[in-house]
Enzyme design. Sequence first.
Site, PDB file in Angstrom:
ATOM      1  N   HIS A  66       0.840  -1.199   0.000  1.00 12.58           N
ATOM      2  CA  HIS A  66       0.000   0.000   0.000  1.00 12.58           C
ATOM      3  C   HIS A  66       0.873   1.247   0.000  1.00 12.58           C
ATOM      4  O   HIS A  66       1.786   1.371   0.822  1.00 12.58           O
ATOM      5  CB  HIS A  66      -0.913   0.011   1.227  1.00 12.58           C
ATOM      6  CG  HIS A  66      -1.620   1.324   1.415  1.00 12.58           C
ATOM      7  ND1 HIS A  66      -1.504   2.085   2.557  1.00 12.58           N
ATOM      8  CD2 HIS A  66      -2.448   2.016   0.582  1.00 12.58           C
ATOM      9  CE1 HIS A  66      -2.224   3.189   2.429  1.00 12.58           C
ATOM     10  NE2 HIS A  66      -2.803   3.178   1.242  1.00 12.58           N
ATOM     11  N   SER A  67       0.617   2.151  -0.937  1.00 11.57           N
ATOM     12  CA  SER A  67       1.289   3.442  -0.994  1.00 11.57           C
ATOM     13  C   SER A  67       2.817   3.253  -1.001  1.00 11.57           C
ATOM     14  O   SER A  67       3.348   2.607  -1.903  1.00 11.57           O
ATOM     15  CB  SER A  67       0.826   4.314   0.172  1.00 11.57           C
ATOM     16  OG  SER A  67       1.225   5.648  -0.004  1.00 11.57           O
TER      17      SER A  67
END
Length: 206
Positions: free
Chosen positions: A105-106
């Site tokens: 994520h990210s």
Amino acid sequence: MADVGLAGPREIELDLGYITVAAKGWGDEQDPPVLAVHGWLDNANSFDALAARMSGLYLVAMDTVGHGRSGHRPAGVYYHLLDHVTDIVNVADILGWPRFSLLGHSMGGVLCTLLAGALPHRVRRLALIESLGPYTNLDQEAPAQLAKSIAQMHELRGKTMPHYRTIEDAVQARMKGWGAITDAASRTLVERGLVRDRDGYTWCTD
């Protein structure tokens, strides 16, 4: 198919030899392994909701070094992306995973992309949430980018972590931080991202 949810979580502590990494594990260790890597200033709790909707996998979400309950690098040592990538490989090695899937994520997605590109023989599948790959600059912009990084490192020398009187104050602050999030998401991250000290509460993040 109805959401089944993975059994767990259970806390995992991994000694990399040079630092300790904390993680959370869900599911059966005999199932296909997935290593999850969270975003900048987040922690392994980022994947709680997803774990509750998964089945048939062994999911391990790590706190990257300097985040959550993992150790911090020594004073004067910075957090470069490539060092995080090495940490991730070492975590997989200690878990005994010659091949595994990655869920990022990210910032975690950036790290997973770099790892998959460098060691494709280790990675079965790559899944990214709000991420694609590392930011890049033109070659001629490198000197200015380095100068900016040096200036930012100097600014950090006199910076102190914010303190909060109550956990609720920290929850509200996290909701309004970079990339605003919901109350429920903030509480999930704050649960693993705070430490208590004599002034109240502050972040575990280095």
